[in-house]
Scaffold this motif. Structure first.
Motif, PDB file in Angstrom:
ATOM      1  N   PRO A 171      13.120   2.166  12.603  1.00  0.00           N
ATOM      2  CA  PRO A 171      12.762   1.233  11.527  1.00  0.00           C
ATOM      3  C   PRO A 171      11.350   1.427  10.983  1.00  0.00           C
ATOM      4  O   PRO A 171      11.074   1.042   9.836  1.00  0.00           O
ATOM      5  N   ARG A 172      10.464   2.029  11.768  1.00  0.00           N
ATOM      6  CA  ARG A 172       9.094   2.266  11.287  1.00  0.00           C
ATOM      7  C   ARG A 172       9.063   3.285  10.154  1.00  0.00           C
ATOM      8  O   ARG A 172       8.070   3.376   9.415  1.00  0.00           O
ATOM      9  N   LEU A 173      10.140   4.047  10.005  1.00  0.00           N
ATOM     10  CA  LEU A 173      10.202   5.073   8.962  1.00  0.00           C
ATOM     11  C   LEU A 173      11.052   4.639   7.774  1.00  0.00           C
ATOM     12  O   LEU A 173      11.365   5.450   6.898  1.00  0.00           O
ATOM     13  N   ALA A 174      11.390   3.366   7.723  1.00  0.00           N
ATOM     14  CA  ALA A 174      12.305   2.881   6.688  1.00  0.00           C
ATOM     15  C   ALA A 174      11.744   3.000   5.278  1.00  0.00           C
ATOM     16  O   ALA A 174      12.496   3.135   4.308  1.00  0.00           O
ATOM     17  N   SER A 175      10.420   2.958   5.128  1.00  0.00           N
ATOM     18  CA  SER A 175       9.801   3.019   3.791  1.00  0.00           C
ATOM     19  C   SER A 175       9.350   4.424   3.425  1.00  0.00           C
ATOM     20  O   SER A 175       8.535   4.603   2.518  1.00  0.00           O
ATOM     21  N   ASN A 176       9.874   5.415   4.118  1.00  0.00           N
ATOM     22  CA  ASN A 176       9.478   6.802   3.887  1.00  0.00           C
ATOM     23  C   ASN A 176      10.302   7.471   2.798  1.00  0.00           C
ATOM     24  O   ASN A 176      11.510   7.279   2.709  1.00  0.00           O
ATOM     25  N   ARG A 177       9.614   8.271   1.979  1.00  0.00           N
ATOM     26  CA  ARG A 177      10.290   9.174   1.041  1.00  0.00           C
ATOM     27  C   ARG A 177       9.678  10.563   1.214  1.00  0.00           C
ATOM     28  O   ARG A 177       8.500  10.693   1.526  1.00  0.00           O
ATOM     29  N   PHE A 178      10.490  11.584   1.003  1.00  0.00           N
ATOM     30  CA  PHE A 178      10.040  12.966   1.196  1.00  0.00           C
ATOM     31  C   PHE A 178      10.513  13.796   0.008  1.00  0.00           C
ATOM     32  O   PHE A 178      11.693  13.794  -0.323  1.00  0.00           O
ATOM     33  N   THR A 179       9.579  14.505  -0.632  1.00  0.00           N
ATOM     34  CA  THR A 179       9.899  15.346  -1.780  1.00  0.00           C
ATOM     35  C   THR A 179       9.367  16.751  -1.578  1.00  0.00           C
ATOM     36  O   THR A 179       8.177  16.938  -1.307  1.00  0.00           O
ATOM     37  N   MET A 180      10.246  17.734  -1.712  1.00  0.00           N
ATOM     38  CA  MET A 180       9.844  19.135  -1.617  1.00  0.00           C
ATOM     39  C   MET A 180       9.419  19.598  -3.011  1.00  0.00           C
ATOM     40  O   MET A 180      10.228  19.597  -3.946  1.00  0.00           O
ATOM     41  N   ILE A 181       8.167  19.985  -3.176  1.00  0.00           N
ATOM     42  CA  ILE A 181       7.691  20.345  -4.511  1.00  0.00           C
ATOM     43  C   ILE A 181       7.660  21.849  -4.760  1.00  0.00           C
ATOM     44  O   ILE A 181       7.599  22.292  -5.902  1.00  0.00           O
TER      45      ILE A 181
ATOM     46  N   ALA B 286       3.280   2.415   9.048  1.00  0.00           N
ATOM     47  CA  ALA B 286       4.149   1.269   8.768  1.00  0.00           C
ATOM     48  C   ALA B 286       3.335  -0.031   8.808  1.00  0.00           C
ATOM     49  O   ALA B 286       2.402  -0.161   9.612  1.00  0.00           O
ATOM     50  N   PRO B 287       3.623  -0.967   7.889  1.00  0.00           N
ATOM     51  CA  PRO B 287       4.775  -1.051   6.977  1.00  0.00           C
ATOM     52  C   PRO B 287       4.499  -0.525   5.572  1.00  0.00           C
ATOM     53  O   PRO B 287       5.211  -0.865   4.637  1.00  0.00           O
ATOM     54  N   ALA B 288       3.455   0.283   5.395  1.00  0.00           N
ATOM     55  CA  ALA B 288       3.144   0.817   4.073  1.00  0.00           C
ATOM     56  C   ALA B 288       4.252   1.750   3.583  1.00  0.00           C
ATOM     57  O   ALA B 288       5.024   2.303   4.371  1.00  0.00           O
ATOM     58  N   GLN B 289       4.309   1.937   2.277  1.00  0.00           N
ATOM     59  CA  GLN B 289       5.177   2.968   1.693  1.00  0.00           C
ATOM     60  C   GLN B 289       4.553   4.334   1.994  1.00  0.00           C
ATOM     61  O   GLN B 289       3.337   4.501   1.871  1.00  0.00           O
ATOM     62  N   VAL B 290       5.372   5.289   2.358  1.00  0.00           N
ATOM     63  CA  VAL B 290       4.888   6.647   2.622  1.00  0.00           C
ATOM     64  C   VAL B 290       5.673   7.614   1.743  1.00  0.00           C
ATOM     65  O   VAL B 290       6.902   7.678   1.827  1.00  0.00           O
ATOM     66  N   LEU B 291       4.974   8.349   0.892  1.00  0.00           N
ATOM     67  CA  LEU B 291       5.584   9.416   0.105  1.00  0.00           C
ATOM     68  C   LEU B 291       4.963  10.734   0.517  1.00  0.00           C
ATOM     69  O   LEU B 291       3.755  10.927   0.370  1.00  0.00           O
ATOM     70  N   THR B 292       5.783  11.622   1.043  1.00  0.00           N
ATOM     71  CA  THR B 292       5.317  12.951   1.433  1.00  0.00           C
ATOM     72  C   THR B 292       5.680  13.945   0.337  1.00  0.00           C
ATOM     73  O   THR B 292       6.849  14.045  -0.060  1.00  0.00           O
TER      74      THR B 292
ATOM     75  N   ASP C 165       0.830  -1.207   0.000  1.00  0.00           N
ATOM     76  CA  ASP C 165       0.000   0.000   0.000  1.00  0.00           C
ATOM     77  C   ASP C 165       0.865   1.257   0.000  1.00  0.00           C
ATOM     78  O   ASP C 165       2.019   1.251   0.448  1.00  0.00           O
ATOM     79  N   LEU C 166       0.279   2.346  -0.495  1.00  0.00           N
ATOM     80  CA  LEU C 166       0.968   3.642  -0.547  1.00  0.00           C
ATOM     81  C   LEU C 166       0.160   4.690   0.208  1.00  0.00           C
ATOM     82  O   LEU C 166      -1.038   4.858  -0.042  1.00  0.00           O
ATOM     83  N   VAL C 167       0.826   5.380   1.113  1.00  0.00           N
ATOM     84  CA  VAL C 167       0.256   6.564   1.757  1.00  0.00           C
ATOM     85  C   VAL C 167       0.877   7.783   1.094  1.00  0.00           C
ATOM     86  O   VAL C 167       2.100   7.984   1.166  1.00  0.00           O
ATOM     87  N   LEU C 168       0.053   8.543   0.427  1.00  0.00           N
ATOM     88  CA  LEU C 168       0.505   9.780  -0.207  1.00  0.00           C
ATOM     89  C   LEU C 168       0.135  10.920   0.733  1.00  0.00           C
ATOM     90  O   LEU C 168      -1.040  11.234   0.917  1.00  0.00           O
TER      91      LEU C 168
END
Length: 422
Positions: free
Chosen positions: A243-253, A176-182, A113-116
């Motif tokens: 480790p709960r934040l291991a699947s996190n990505r962060f992008t400044m738009i 977690a454990p979902a993918q998170v893209l901020t 799953d993805l959390v946007l």
């Protein structure tokens, strides 16, 4: 020969150019990922949340759902993502209910799953979830004290993160454990992801000790429950390496610098020299104004650091230590202090506004001045210095008809200031 222009219209145009450079509909779509194998859940908070969610809906190829929290009156029509409205800058019950629903939306997800997560300035107040043992009244009392204290946004959010169940990386930990893209729009000096909206999806490098130091520095009287919470220092926020934040990505738009560069391009197109003083200026609004006035006078008198005609541009977030009883946000206070420092200097015009369209808690984005501001004010019986001392810059500019009123812009890259020197 430089072409003639209307100074006021030109400055207002620069403000709108800066806001447009951070329009979510323009800057967000290219940062969207490919749809995941599993579900896509959209959550988030901030003054830009509605338009960010609109951009996602317009460009997302697959199914999605979720909700974002934005300011009262800033709902946009959406089909798949729900909008919750709450209060800013002091949170209300809607902020708590929205935060509870956001937290619930990311429970029980899988690695497919993805959390946007759509984050922008204002999210700290708009998405509020008091820590265990604290009430909304407690959070409101601390927020009001911080707003009047002169604390920087980084200091304020250090405290907020340690009074919350959703800020300081806790939202991402819950997902977690979902993918998170901020996807984030920065409204803070330095563009620190851990400060924007108090970093709900970002590891928090600060601690309860840091938060207590802020409280002590500004002499803030804490409600008893908050004082006990800080003394116990339990439930520390997730730290780097969690480790709960291991699947996190962060992008400044979008950032304040992007807005300033867009304005600078417009200045150059008008055959004026553009000087960007910085995108992260902080300090008391009236003191920052004195520095800007001195640089503007140096250009007018000495051609340094640029030859006139020129425009000084700056961003960041000033602060106001409230001692009076008047009305006015930090941009209006900056402008009144600037007018006093310039003393109706001929050939200098200026604008300052919050790029979200709301200066503090008022209905204006900011204000504008010209070489007649002080003389016009005194002619109708206004005392500029007395009104500044009373923190009544809003009343000053309203009486002159010099407020800049745009309504919500649905973005937020912090303060924008432009000073035109003919």
């Amino acid at each position: 020969m430089k072409g003639a222009l209307d100074p006021r219209a030109f400055l207002e145009g620069l403000f709108h150019t800066a806001c447009a450079a951070a329009d979510p509909m323009q800057v967000l779509p290219r940062h969207l990922p490919a749809p995941p194998k599993g579900r896509t859940i959209v959550v988030g908070a901030g003054k830009a949340a509605s338009r960010m969610a609109l951009a996602v809906e317009a460009h997302w190829p697959g199914p999605l759902g979720g909700l974002v929290v934005t300011r009262h009156g800033q709902r946009l029509p959406l089909d798949r993502i729900e909008i919750v409205e709450s209060a800013h800058p002091v949170p209300d019950q809607h902020a708590v209910e929205g935060a509870e629903r956001v937290l619930a939306a990311v429970q029980g997800l899988t690695p497919d799953d993805l959390v946007l997560c759509l984050i922008s300035g204002g999210g700290s107040a708009l998405m509020t979830l008091p820590a265990d043992g604290l009430s909304l009244d407690d959070k409101q009392a601390v927020t009001r004290a911080l707003l009047k204290s002169g604390a920087t946004i980084g200091e304020m959010n250090t405290v907020r993160k340690h009074l919350s169940r959703i800020k300081g990386g806790r939202l991402a930990a819950a997902a977690a454990p979902a993918q998170v893209l901020t996807l984030a729009i920065s409204d803070v000096p330095g563009d620190d992801p851990a400060i924007i909206a108090s970093g709900p999806t970002v590891a928090d490098p600060t601690t309860f000790l840091h938060a207590r130091h802020v409280i002590e520095r500004y002499g803030i009287a804490l409600p008893p429950a908050v004082a006990r919470h800080f003394e116990r220092a339990e439930d520390e926020s997730p730290k780097p390496g969690d480790p709960r934040l291991a699947s996190n990505r962060f992008t400044m738009i979008a950032t304040p610098q992007m807005a300033l560069e867009a304005a600078a391009a417009a200045v150059k197109k008008a055959q004026r020299n553009a000087v960007i003083l910085g995108d992260a200026l902080e300090g008391e609004a009236r003191e920052v104004a004195k520095v800007h006035a001195a640089i503007a006078k140096s250009i007018a008198h000495h051609g340094h650091p640029a030859q006139p005609p020129a425009v000084l541009l700056s961003g960041g977030e000033t602060t106001v230590t409230v001692r009076g009883q008047g009305r006015g946000g930090r941009n209006a206070e900056f402008m009144l202090a600037l007018a006093i420092a310039l003393e109706d200097h001929p050939g200098i015009f200026a604008i300052a506004g919050d790029t979200d369209g709301i200066d503090g808690t008022e209905d204006n984005a900011g204000a504008i001045i010209d070489p007649t501001t002080l003389s016009r004010a005194r002619a109708i019986g206004l005392d500029p210095q007395a009104m500044l001392d009373n923190n009544d810059a809003y009343g000053f500019f309203k009486a002159l008809g010099d407020l800049v009123v745009t309504g919500p812009t649905y973005t937020n890259v912090n303060d924008f200031r432009a000073i035109l020197i003919h």
